[in-house]
Motif scaffolding. Structure first.
Motif, mmCIF file in Angstrom:
data_model
loop_
_atom_site.group_PDB
_atom_site.id
_atom_site.type_symbol
_atom_site.label_atom_id
_atom_site.label_comp_id
_atom_site.label_asym_id
_atom_site.label_seq_id
_atom_site.Cartn_x
_atom_site.Cartn_y
_atom_site.Cartn_z
ATOM 1 N N SER A 58 0.831 -1.206 0.000
ATOM 2 C CA SER A 58 0.000 0.000 0.000
ATOM 3 C C SER A 58 0.869 1.262 0.000
ATOM 4 C CB SER A 58 -0.961 -0.005 1.194
ATOM 5 O OG SER A 58 -0.266 -0.039 2.419
ATOM 6 N N ILE A 59 1.983 1.241 0.729
ATOM 7 C CA ILE A 59 2.876 2.408 0.724
ATOM 8 C C ILE A 59 3.482 2.606 -0.659
ATOM 9 C CG2 ILE A 59 5.051 3.332 1.622
ATOM 10 C CD1 ILE A 59 4.396 1.979 4.294
ATOM 11 N N GLU A 72 10.982 12.489 -1.058
ATOM 12 C CA GLU A 72 10.209 13.718 -0.864
ATOM 13 C C GLU A 72 9.257 13.623 0.329
ATOM 14 O OE1 GLU A 72 8.988 15.619 -4.864
ATOM 15 O OE2 GLU A 72 8.984 13.440 -5.253
ATOM 16 N N VAL A 73 9.262 12.483 1.021
ATOM 17 C CA VAL A 73 8.347 12.251 2.143
ATOM 18 C C VAL A 73 9.086 12.493 3.458
ATOM 19 C CG1 VAL A 73 6.895 10.547 3.310
ATOM 20 C CG2 VAL A 73 7.030 10.573 0.801
ATOM 21 N N ALA A 74 8.476 13.291 4.337
ATOM 22 C CA ALA A 74 9.113 13.610 5.615
ATOM 23 C C ALA A 74 9.020 12.447 6.597
ATOM 24 C CB ALA A 74 8.471 14.852 6.220
ATOM 25 N N PHE A 75 7.870 11.789 6.635
ATOM 26 C CA PHE A 75 7.700 10.662 7.556
ATOM 27 C C PHE A 75 6.487 9.843 7.150
ATOM 28 C CE2 PHE A 75 5.374 14.199 9.608
ATOM 29 C CZ PHE A 75 4.112 13.624 9.792
ATOM 30 N N ALA A 76 6.412 8.637 7.699
ATOM 31 C CA ALA A 76 5.223 7.784 7.605
ATOM 32 C C ALA A 76 4.712 7.569 9.018
ATOM 33 C CB ALA A 76 5.550 6.446 6.951
ATOM 34 N N ALA A 77 3.410 7.814 9.246
ATOM 35 C CA ALA A 77 2.822 7.678 10.577
ATOM 36 C C ALA A 77 1.728 6.620 10.532
ATOM 37 C CB ALA A 77 2.255 9.012 11.048
ATOM 38 N N PHE A 78 1.547 5.905 11.638
ATOM 39 C CA PHE A 78 0.736 4.693 11.626
ATOM 40 C C PHE A 78 -0.474 4.739 12.553
ATOM 41 C CE2 PHE A 78 4.267 3.243 9.323
ATOM 42 C CZ PHE A 78 3.933 2.051 8.702
ATOM 43 N N SER A 79 -1.548 4.181 12.027
ATOM 44 C CA SER A 79 -2.760 3.857 12.770
ATOM 45 C C SER A 79 -2.945 2.348 12.676
ATOM 46 C CB SER A 79 -3.958 4.583 12.137
ATOM 47 O OG SER A 79 -5.183 4.010 12.538
ATOM 48 N N LYS A 220 14.945 -1.708 7.349
ATOM 49 C CA LYS A 220 15.761 -2.757 6.746
ATOM 50 C C LYS A 220 15.800 -2.573 5.227
ATOM 51 C CE LYS A 220 14.911 -6.149 10.398
ATOM 52 N NZ LYS A 220 14.344 -7.480 10.753
ATOM 53 N N PRO A 221 16.960 -2.802 4.589
ATOM 54 C CA PRO A 221 17.118 -2.502 3.157
ATOM 55 C C PRO A 221 16.080 -3.158 2.261
ATOM 56 C CG PRO A 221 19.249 -2.959 4.154
ATOM 57 C CD PRO A 221 18.224 -3.263 5.199
ATOM 58 N N GLU A 222 15.723 -4.411 2.535
ATOM 59 C CA GLU A 222 14.771 -5.092 1.658
ATOM 60 C C GLU A 222 13.380 -4.466 1.732
ATOM 61 O OE1 GLU A 222 15.118 -7.924 5.339
ATOM 62 O OE2 GLU A 222 16.295 -6.365 4.314
ATOM 63 N N PHE A 223 13.053 -3.889 2.889
ATOM 64 C CA PHE A 223 11.736 -3.275 3.031
ATOM 65 C C PHE A 223 11.751 -1.831 2.533
ATOM 66 C CE2 PHE A 223 11.647 -6.440 6.679
ATOM 67 C CZ PHE A 223 11.114 -7.437 5.869
ATOM 68 N N ALA A 224 12.911 -1.203 2.569
ATOM 69 C CA ALA A 224 13.037 0.109 1.923
ATOM 70 C C ALA A 224 12.779 -0.042 0.427
ATOM 71 C CB ALA A 224 14.415 0.698 2.184
ATOM 72 N N ALA A 225 13.340 -1.088 -0.160
ATOM 73 C CA ALA A 225 13.138 -1.330 -1.587
ATOM 74 C C ALA A 225 11.677 -1.660 -1.889
ATOM 75 C CB ALA A 225 14.042 -2.473 -2.053
ATOM 76 N N ALA A 226 11.040 -2.435 -1.005
ATOM 77 C CA ALA A 226 9.659 -2.849 -1.239
ATOM 78 C C ALA A 226 8.666 -1.701 -1.108
ATOM 79 C CB ALA A 226 9.284 -3.971 -0.271
ATOM 80 N N GLY A 228 9.592 1.681 -1.404
ATOM 81 C CA GLY A 228 9.995 2.875 -2.142
ATOM 82 C C GLY A 228 10.445 4.000 -1.234
ATOM 83 N N LEU A 229 10.647 3.710 0.041
ATOM 84 C CA LEU A 229 11.086 4.709 1.010
ATOM 85 C C LEU A 229 12.573 4.533 1.310
ATOM 86 C CD1 LEU A 229 8.104 4.481 3.539
ATOM 87 C CD2 LEU A 229 8.495 6.282 1.843
ATOM 88 N N PRO A 230 13.286 5.608 1.633
ATOM 89 C CA PRO A 230 14.706 5.477 1.965
ATOM 90 C C PRO A 230 14.897 4.782 3.316
ATOM 91 C CG PRO A 230 13.985 7.746 2.254
ATOM 92 C CD PRO A 230 12.847 7.018 1.599
ATOM 93 N N GLU A 231 16.074 4.203 3.515
ATOM 94 C CA GLU A 231 16.342 3.470 4.750
ATOM 95 C C GLU A 231 16.313 4.359 5.983
ATOM 96 O OE1 GLU A 231 19.825 0.954 4.512
ATOM 97 O OE2 GLU A 231 19.405 0.456 2.417
ATOM 98 N N ASP A 232 16.603 5.651 5.825
ATOM 99 C CA ASP A 232 16.584 6.554 6.968
ATOM 100 C C ASP A 232 15.235 7.257 7.143
ATOM 101 O OD1 ASP A 232 16.660 8.255 4.803
ATOM 102 O OD2 ASP A 232 18.291 9.514 5.561
ATOM 103 N N MET A 233 14.193 6.782 6.460
ATOM 104 C CA MET A 233 12.853 7.358 6.602
ATOM 105 C C MET A 233 12.415 7.306 8.064
ATOM 106 S SD MET A 233 9.986 8.666 5.666
ATOM 107 C CE MET A 233 10.483 8.840 3.960
#
Length: 511
Positions: A58-59, A72-79, A220-226, A228-233
């Motif tokens: 979904s992300i 270009e995304v500052a953060f991802a926040a969760f519900s 984790k690198p594999e989930f950054a790739a999955a 589309g977010l950078p590893e330091d997100m």
């Protein structure tokens, strides 16, 4: 300042991701559905790995739809939905599916905890009513019914904790999800010793509680790739979907009540300190350390309308197909032909047991007052009215603690129906406003993240992001009809408690 933020809502039927700009405008949405598994009677489970993959997908799809780079995304926040429980081993692998809030297998243990095991005192400290939805009750059930599995458990976590463990390798739980477990002392914002002893778990077997504005990096690198977010997100842990829905529709001020009807439903309002009910009828969950959401959840919301569609309205569904219209729209048009009160037909919508106001997993649905003069359209309208009447009984309990609401705001899938919106105003005898906001829990998560990072000075700034509203005034004649019927509606479940238990036992025997 980066121009975008992502809100992710891990729900019971799907996970949704929404991309927002700095003004709170939704730019793109993506969702992935997954099944609710019912392998045995009263079970309601989900595959945690399917849900984790839904988060990643979904992300990624949300970014792709908007043509936006993760940089270009500052953060991802969760519900996330409340009350889930997963048992994992020392490697973080699930030993169970995710046992959801809708799972009723621990019903007898809930009753025992209430009667003999200090349940009310634990509720008064933790804010989670003693009910099969509660992870506390699920743990007591697992300990008794699945002792080998229980002993093998290294950690006992929720679905959001599982997702964050997979992403970052850390076991953390926000105060909001933790406050819905029945295990967190609301005053101390730490695990409650007596609740832990009853559940048979230690602090070490639970995640570390953190603020809802807590941020974590190191994807984790594999989930950054999955994704589309950078590893330091930066990932903001966020809160539960109920409290974030209040925030996402701007129902943040004292005296403002939010009514939400999706698959299930709830009535909630915000206070500045924890509040519990001596009669045990409401929940109290954390939004932040200074914002607490109290209210009551119902099991039976839009799921009732779906049942009507699937089981009683085959002809109407076929008519809708021929006309190229939505089946719910056709059913609503039919219901609108019937006067308020359905000519004296009541429907108690307890098809999935009930949480507030009954807190009775054995409650069962029924039509009352059915006569030869009633037709299908009366049954359709009575079912819709029953959902609203049931929510009103929850409001009555809430009013004992906060007084009459200053304002009622409605949200959820039902808010698309003008008939249901007006019905809500008529039953509640109060103006009802409906903000033009989408995916309120996702917006609430993003606003919470912005607040935690100092991008906005108060949570109240969400009100400028919500957009315009629809307003409905109560119709005096309809309100008078509902006032007469509500007296009967409220009395009946009290009179039927023993019969609910007996019929539920019979149904289990036949399963």
């Amino acid at each position: 300042m980066k121009p975008y933020r992502i809100g992710v809502d891990i729900g019971t039927t799907s996970t949704k991701a929404v991309l927002f700009d700095l003004q709170g405008k939704a730019l793109s949405r993506s969702g992935v559905e997954y099944p609710l598994l019912t392998p045995v009677p009263d079970a309601a489970e989900q595959d945690p790995e399917l849900i984790f993959q839904a988060v990643l997908t979904s992300i990624n799809d949300c970014l792709a739809e908007a043509g936006v780079s993760g940089d270009e995304v500052a953060f991802a926040a969760f519900s996330a939905a409340m009350h889930s429980l997963i048992v994992v081993d020392g490697d973080g692998k699930p030993l169970t599916r995710s046992i959801t809030w809708a799972d009723n297998r621990s019903a007898s243990y809930a009753a025992d905890i209430k009667k003999r095991m200090g349940g009310h005192e634990i509720y008064m400290r933790t804010g989670t009513p003693i009910h099969p939805m509660s992870p506390l009750v699920k743990l007591v059930w697992l300990k008794a019914e699945r002792p080998e599995l229980f002993k093998a458990g290294h950690k006992f976590i929720s679905i959001k904790e599982y997702v964050f463990y997979r992403l970052f390798g850390q076991y953390i739980v926000d105060y909001s999800i933790a406050s819905a477990t029945g295990l967190l002392n609301l005053q101390q914002l730490d695990w409650d010793d007596e609740a832990l002893a009853l559940a048979g778990v230690t602090r070490e077997q639970l995640s570390v509680p953190v603020r809802t504005t807590h941020g974590i990096q190191g994807l984790k690198p594999e989930f950054a790739a999955a994704t589309g977010l950078p590893e330091d997100m930066l990932f903001i842990v966020g809160a539960n979907d109920g409290v974030l829905s209040n925030l996402g529709v701007g129902a943040i001020d004292p005296g403002v009540v939010a009514v939400t009807i999706g698959t299930s439903g709830a009535i909630r309002t915000v206070t500045d300190k924890p509040v519990t009910d001596p009669k045990g009828r409401i929940f109290c969950y954390a939004l932040t350390e200074n914002h607490w959401v109290i209210g009551g959840p119902v099991n039976n919301g839009g799921i009732i309308f779906r049942w009507i569609r699937d089981e009683l309205a085959n002809a109407e569904v076929e008519t809708a197909k021929r006309l190229g219209k939505d089946a719910y729209e056709v059913l609503t048009e039919i219901a609108a032909l019937v006067p308020p009160g359905s000519n004296g037909l009541l429907f108690h919508p307890y098809l999935a047991g009930e949480r507030a106001p009954l807190w009775n997993a054995d409650a069962r649905g029924s039509f009352f007052g059915l006569g030869m003069h009633h037709k299908k359209e009366h049954m359709i309208r009575a079912a819709l009215e029953g959902v609203i009447m049931n929510l009103y009984t929850v409001l009555l309990a809430l009013q004992e603690l906060i007084g009459k609401p200053a304002r009622v705001q409605a949200t959820g899938g039902f808010a698309r129906s003008e008939l249901w919106r007006q019905m809500l105003a008529d039953v509640f005898d109060q103006e009802v406003t409906v903000p033009e906001s989408f995916e309120s829990s996702c917006l609430g998560a993003v606003v919470l993240g912005m607040y935690g990072l100092g991008e906005i000075s108060s949570l109240g700034e969400v009100k400028r992001m919500v957009g315009g509203i629809h307003a409905h005034q109560p119709n005096p004649e309809a309100t008078e009809a509902y006032r007469k019927l509500l007296r009967i509606f409220i009395r009946l479940p009290r009179l039927l408690e023993e019969e609910y238990e007996a019929i539920a036992a019979f149904q289990r025997e036949q399963s």
